[in-house]
Design a protein around this motif. Sequence first.
Motif, PDB file in Angstrom:
ATOM      1  N   GLN A   1     122.579 -42.952 -61.417  1.00 32.14           N
ATOM      2  CA  GLN A   1     123.384 -43.124 -62.629  1.00 32.14           C
ATOM      3  C   GLN A   1     123.088 -44.423 -63.360  1.00 32.14           C
ATOM      4  OE1 GLN A   1     124.926 -41.858 -59.764  1.00 32.14           O
ATOM      5  NE2 GLN A   1     125.033 -39.808 -60.645  1.00 32.14           N
ATOM      6  N   ASP A   2     122.407 -45.362 -62.708  1.00 29.07           N
ATOM      7  CA  ASP A   2     122.154 -46.665 -63.318  1.00 29.07           C
ATOM      8  C   ASP A   2     121.177 -46.559 -64.483  1.00 29.07           C
ATOM      9  OD1 ASP A   2     123.852 -47.880 -61.567  1.00 29.07           O
ATOM     10  OD2 ASP A   2     122.287 -48.669 -60.253  1.00 29.07           O
ATOM     11  N   PHE A   3     121.235 -47.582 -65.349  1.00 27.10           N
ATOM     12  CA  PHE A   3     120.283 -47.657 -66.452  1.00 27.10           C
ATOM     13  C   PHE A   3     118.955 -48.179 -65.907  1.00 27.10           C
ATOM     14  CE2 PHE A   3     124.162 -48.152 -69.253  1.00 27.10           C
ATOM     15  CZ  PHE A   3     124.058 -46.867 -69.761  1.00 27.10           C
ATOM     16  N   ALA A   4     118.195 -47.250 -65.369  1.00 25.20           N
ATOM     17  CA  ALA A   4     116.891 -47.550 -64.791  1.00 25.20           C
ATOM     18  C   ALA A   4     115.992 -46.330 -64.988  1.00 25.20           C
ATOM     19  CB  ALA A   4     117.020 -47.910 -63.314  1.00 25.20           C
ATOM     20  N   PHE A   5     114.710 -46.510 -64.768  1.00 26.55           N
ATOM     21  CA  PHE A   5     113.729 -45.471 -65.058  1.00 26.55           C
ATOM     22  C   PHE A   5     113.251 -44.776 -63.788  1.00 26.55           C
ATOM     23  CE2 PHE A   5     113.169 -48.710 -68.397  1.00 26.55           C
ATOM     24  CZ  PHE A   5     113.354 -47.931 -69.527  1.00 26.55           C
ATOM     25  N   THR A   6     112.672 -43.611 -63.981  1.00 32.70           N
ATOM     26  CA  THR A   6     111.822 -42.983 -62.973  1.00 32.70           C
ATOM     27  C   THR A   6     110.424 -42.882 -63.576  1.00 32.70           C
ATOM     28  OG1 THR A   6     112.179 -40.720 -63.758  1.00 32.70           O
ATOM     29  CG2 THR A   6     113.753 -41.584 -62.178  1.00 32.70           C
ATOM     30  N   GLY A   7     109.410 -42.761 -62.739  1.00 26.92           N
ATOM     31  CA  GLY A   7     108.082 -42.598 -63.318  1.00 26.92           C
ATOM     32  C   GLY A   7     106.981 -43.188 -62.478  1.00 26.92           C
TER      33      GLY A   7
ATOM     34  N   VAL B   1     113.787 -40.829 -67.381  1.00 27.78           N
ATOM     35  CA  VAL B   1     115.090 -41.168 -66.797  1.00 27.78           C
ATOM     36  C   VAL B   1     115.560 -40.038 -65.899  1.00 27.78           C
ATOM     37  CG1 VAL B   1     115.792 -42.684 -68.678  1.00 27.78           C
ATOM     38  CG2 VAL B   1     116.329 -40.248 -68.806  1.00 27.78           C
ATOM     39  N   SER B   2     116.435 -40.402 -64.983  1.00 30.73           N
ATOM     40  CA  SER B   2     117.005 -39.425 -64.058  1.00 30.73           C
ATOM     41  C   SER B   2     117.905 -38.442 -64.796  1.00 30.73           C
ATOM     42  CB  SER B   2     117.796 -40.157 -62.970  1.00 30.73           C
ATOM     43  OG  SER B   2     118.610 -39.257 -62.243  1.00 30.73           O
ATOM     44  N   HIS B   3     117.966 -37.239 -64.277  1.00 31.94           N
ATOM     45  CA  HIS B   3     118.860 -36.213 -64.837  1.00 31.94           C
ATOM     46  C   HIS B   3     120.317 -36.654 -64.757  1.00 31.94           C
ATOM     47  CE1 HIS B   3     120.491 -32.208 -65.672  1.00 31.94           C
ATOM     48  NE2 HIS B   3     121.267 -32.362 -64.619  1.00 31.94           N
ATOM     49  N   ASP B   4     120.663 -37.501 -63.791  1.00 29.67           N
ATOM     50  CA  ASP B   4     122.051 -37.901 -63.557  1.00 29.67           C
ATOM     51  C   ASP B   4     122.418 -39.227 -64.198  1.00 29.67           C
ATOM     52  OD1 ASP B   4     122.591 -35.659 -61.834  1.00 29.67           O
ATOM     53  OD2 ASP B   4     121.380 -36.672 -60.317  1.00 29.67           O
ATOM     54  N   ILE B   5     121.554 -39.816 -64.996  1.00 36.74           N
ATOM     55  CA  ILE B   5     121.806 -41.139 -65.558  1.00 36.74           C
ATOM     56  C   ILE B   5     123.050 -41.123 -66.431  1.00 36.74           C
ATOM     57  CG2 ILE B   5     120.379 -40.770 -67.600  1.00 36.74           C
ATOM     58  CD1 ILE B   5     119.474 -43.699 -67.349  1.00 36.74           C
ATOM     59  N   ASN B   6     123.777 -42.251 -66.421  1.00 36.94           N
ATOM     60  CA  ASN B   6     124.996 -42.398 -67.215  1.00 36.94           C
ATOM     61  C   ASN B   6     124.613 -42.714 -68.663  1.00 36.94           C
ATOM     62  OD1 ASN B   6     127.496 -42.976 -68.300  1.00 36.94           O
ATOM     63  ND2 ASN B   6     128.178 -44.181 -66.543  1.00 36.94           N
ATOM     64  N   LEU B   7     124.045 -41.715 -69.314  1.00 43.17           N
ATOM     65  CA  LEU B   7     123.545 -41.848 -70.679  1.00 43.17           C
ATOM     66  C   LEU B   7     123.963 -40.609 -71.444  1.00 43.17           C
ATOM     67  CD1 LEU B   7     121.723 -43.870 -72.283  1.00 43.17           C
ATOM     68  CD2 LEU B   7     119.798 -42.386 -71.720  1.00 43.17           C
TER      69      LEU B   7
ATOM     70  N   ILE C   1     131.246 -44.464 -57.115  1.00 46.33           N
ATOM     71  CA  ILE C   1     132.378 -43.728 -56.538  1.00 46.33           C
ATOM     72  C   ILE C   1     132.041 -42.237 -56.497  1.00 46.33           C
ATOM     73  CG2 ILE C   1     134.829 -43.203 -56.736  1.00 46.33           C
ATOM     74  CD1 ILE C   1     135.157 -45.772 -58.326  1.00 46.33           C
ATOM     75  N   PRO C   2     131.980 -41.628 -55.324  1.00 45.76           N
ATOM     76  CA  PRO C   2     131.656 -40.198 -55.240  1.00 45.76           C
ATOM     77  C   PRO C   2     132.591 -39.366 -56.116  1.00 45.76           C
ATOM     78  CG  PRO C   2     131.653 -41.203 -53.068  1.00 45.76           C
ATOM     79  CD  PRO C   2     132.202 -42.235 -53.999  1.00 45.76           C
ATOM     80  N   LEU C   3     132.078 -38.300 -56.644  1.00 41.04           N
ATOM     81  CA  LEU C   3     132.776 -37.368 -57.530  1.00 41.04           C
ATOM     82  C   LEU C   3     133.073 -38.002 -58.892  1.00 41.04           C
ATOM     83  CD1 LEU C   3     135.241 -35.593 -55.056  1.00 41.04           C
ATOM     84  CD2 LEU C   3     132.949 -34.871 -55.769  1.00 41.04           C
ATOM     85  N   ILE C   4     133.710 -39.180 -58.896  1.00 39.75           N
ATOM     86  CA  ILE C   4     134.030 -39.851 -60.157  1.00 39.75           C
ATOM     87  C   ILE C   4     132.752 -40.138 -60.944  1.00 39.75           C
ATOM     88  CG2 ILE C   4     134.947 -41.983 -61.178  1.00 39.75           C
ATOM     89  CD1 ILE C   4     137.119 -40.164 -60.243  1.00 39.75           C
ATOM     90  N   LYS C   5     131.669 -40.463 -60.232  1.00 39.55           N
ATOM     91  CA  LYS C   5     130.443 -40.842 -60.927  1.00 39.55           C
ATOM     92  C   LYS C   5     129.875 -39.698 -61.771  1.00 39.55           C
ATOM     93  CE  LYS C   5     127.335 -39.909 -56.987  1.00 39.55           C
ATOM     94  NZ  LYS C   5     126.383 -40.543 -56.028  1.00 39.55           N
ATOM     95  N   LYS C   6     130.240 -38.465 -61.427  1.00 34.64           N
ATOM     96  CA  LYS C   6     129.761 -37.337 -62.218  1.00 34.64           C
ATOM     97  C   LYS C   6     130.393 -37.296 -63.607  1.00 34.64           C
ATOM     98  CE  LYS C   6     128.671 -34.370 -58.269  1.00 34.64           C
ATOM     99  NZ  LYS C   6     128.888 -33.039 -57.630  1.00 34.64           N
ATOM    100  N   LEU C   7     131.534 -37.956 -63.770  1.00 32.60           N
ATOM    101  CA  LEU C   7     132.212 -38.001 -65.065  1.00 32.60           C
ATOM    102  C   LEU C   7     131.549 -38.973 -66.027  1.00 32.60           C
ATOM    103  CD1 LEU C   7     135.905 -38.045 -63.780  1.00 32.60           C
ATOM    104  CD2 LEU C   7     134.626 -36.077 -64.682  1.00 32.60           C
ATOM    105  N   LYS C   8     130.717 -39.879 -65.484  1.00 35.44           N
ATOM    106  CA  LYS C   8     129.984 -40.878 -66.280  1.00 35.44           C
ATOM    107  C   LYS C   8     130.917 -41.784 -67.073  1.00 35.44           C
ATOM    108  CE  LYS C   8     125.769 -38.124 -66.545  1.00 35.44           C
ATOM    109  NZ  LYS C   8     124.673 -37.600 -67.404  1.00 35.44           N
TER     110      LYS C   8
END
Length: 849
Positions: free
Chosen positions: A302-308, A327-333, A752-759
């Motif tokens: 979820q962090d503002f970071a890259f993949t690649g 970026v990750s599919h789960d990023i908070n963006l 936080i598990p589960l909560i992090k999916k809400l972004k």
Amino acid sequence: MRINKTIIAISGNIFLLLLLIPVLHAQRVTKISGKVIDARTKEPLPFVNVVFAGKNIGTTTDYKGIYHLETQWASNKLQTSYLGYYSQMKPVKIGEVQTINFWLKPKNIELNEVEVKAKKVRYRNKNNPAVALIRKVVKNKFRNRMTSLNYYEYDKYEKDEFDLNNITEKFRNKKSMRKFQYIFNYVDTSEINGKPYLPVFLKETRSQVYYRKSPKKKKEYVLGTKMVGLHEYINNQGVSYIINNLYQDINIYDNYIMLLTNPFISPIASIAPSIYKFRIIDTLDMNGYNCIRIDFQPRNKQDFAFTGSLYVTNDNRYAVIKADLSVSHDINLNFVNDLKIIQEFKYINHTAWGLSKDKLIVDFNFTKKGIGMFGRRTIYLDNFLFNVPRPDSTYRGAETMVYLNNYDDRDSTFWKKNRLVKLSPKEKDIYIMTDSIQHIPAFKRTMNIVMLFVAGYWNFGKIDVGPINTFYSFNDVEGFRLRLGARTSDKFSKKIRISGYGVYGFKDKKFKYSIMGKFSLNNKSLMKSPKHYISAQYQYETNFPGMEVQFINEDNFLLSFKRGVADKLLYNRMAKIEYYRDWRNGFSTTLSVRNLKQEPGGTLYFQYEDGHQDESITTSEITLKLRFAPDEKFYQGIDYKVPILTNKPILQLSVTQSIKGVLGSEYNFTKVKFNLFKRFYWPVIGFTNTNVEAGKLFGQAPFILQWLPRANQTYSYQLYSYNMMNFLEFVNDEFVSLFVEHHFNGFIFNKIPLIKKLKWRAIISFKGLYGNLTDKNNPVVTDGLMLLPTDEYGNPTTFSLRNKPYIEISAGIGNIFKFFRIDLIKRVTYLNNPHVSEYGIRARFKLDF
């Protein structure tokens, strides 16, 4: 209507284009998740490419070997590819949710009927050759950056493009699109995820860049710009500023990279080993250099970071020759389905490594199934020259970008000569298509509806009527307010603007009105920068003392709902002339002359100790405002200018002089105010906005002319107001204030598990105000002054801050459903004042990436 203007400024014209066409009906979306495992060791395989056969739609597995895919453009087969393993292909059920796992066999070993159990190895930085290599890259960063040179310069050519995507056959055949069929001849297919797209905006920029190491200065001289796309409805210059803010120059060697208004941690930042997991994949030749490929993923998706992948020279320089980032599919963006950055470097003049090509593609979408948009930026750099000093005048000035005369009016000969690469046939078609579509009546009707929704105005040729959200409002003193406003449009004149409105209160039975004219003095449109204009306004209107809302019209219907008692009102009769000018170096000046007559309304009275009352007070003022905002970018319209905040400071100084005896003015005094805003970015933990303000009144004046703190009795959270303070609760003739607001982005909730999916994103703030009402302006001390307001029983309702500061703190959650922010606010001091609460909940509409 300023609330909508802020929305435009934040995400603005990018998403206005998304509203051009009705949202697409649900398509057959294919959702696949699964795991890729080593068939021999039973270990998960990271960085495996998983793609739809025959398509360029795919993803890579994370460190747990898990992948997710979701698209409307799936093929009927899914395949893997991974160095050292046999590829595998499996069937796909299009339009369904499914799980597909892969068991890959290594090429170098084949075992029959032998079971091997391997112990799982936890990822660690210690004794990790990939981390050791990254640390060598970090150690050599300065050596490999062109900023290690004393001087450098180069030619720069940039192309920015926006394209509507998710263009399906079903969408083309919609009834609403029948009159636009010819535009589908320009549809192309994306190279990053296979989506069909239709270009609708193109901007070209040709510039020359100069750098000096000591004293450090980098200047970009813009030789020419050329833009096309919906210019009658969208401020192209505003789009240009927003583009520059969303896609700031990406430097892989910086510790953090500003992208989509958020700070991303670079994979070669000094703290990268604690943010990323690295893995050496292969060695290969690239552009004649032996390179090592290193793949990476963020430890927290979820962090503002890259993949690649990074491609690093296999020598003692450890220079990056290519960077491939996503970026990750789960990023908070928010609103970003996909993102791809490709940077290519070359060894220039046998001296230094430098960026030669920079390509960015972002797939924006409000919804996963609807019409979306690609944002593209491609930069080409060439003709490098090193260690050649230029005259000091080349580097002079605070601004980093200098626009040459007639930069936006270059002819075809200029572009043919100065483009570093030629336009593609599709790019040439954009100029033809976007110009012709604006002349279609059906398109104009569609855009008028869109602009009514976004900007609040309906166009009637040379007149715009609105804003619609101010037609109806109410308050305790005026009752229901019905308002009708209008302004001239660009079809009337781009250099002259006339606007006005009329409003009637059904309780006070009074008619209020305003009329204003604005004239450009630099022969440019009022929408363009630099601005240079003069305006004149006459107005009879009301306001609550101390109420200042940011970028929201006070007639906004939602602001009619107020807490507590709000029955003290001012009726203002104002005549004002204003002269405004933007100068170079981020400096602007405003000189205004105002005559203001204020009459008390509701339960507000201008009363004295001997019992007599003033029916009104009149002042004639001249005000000079100085503003310095180096390298500031902003989105602007006809009558507003919304800054796009960066880490650069904004300083403002205003001086107001009231002159007694001029046009009935009753007072002599001087008011001085200073304001400093600064944003600080902190890697990983977000950013902090700080605002320091101080003011003083010299002379003697009644309380209504003193410094009234920005109070807020609405339920809307106001960034620079005291949200738990009542209107006219405090008055000062000198003050100092401090606002501090920290945005954690996803730093807390991402863990936080589960909560992090809400972004969700956490926010905390502090607001403090220390002031004083000196004896000469305090009616309790000095006789003959206008008394401070009281309630109907004579109890004081307005106070000074002589004893202690006013403080309120808050904790909030932002990015709720991507659009909302809710804050719990605690008032810390002055809890015994009448009609106040210790706690309150406020909400704010805010659209963010």
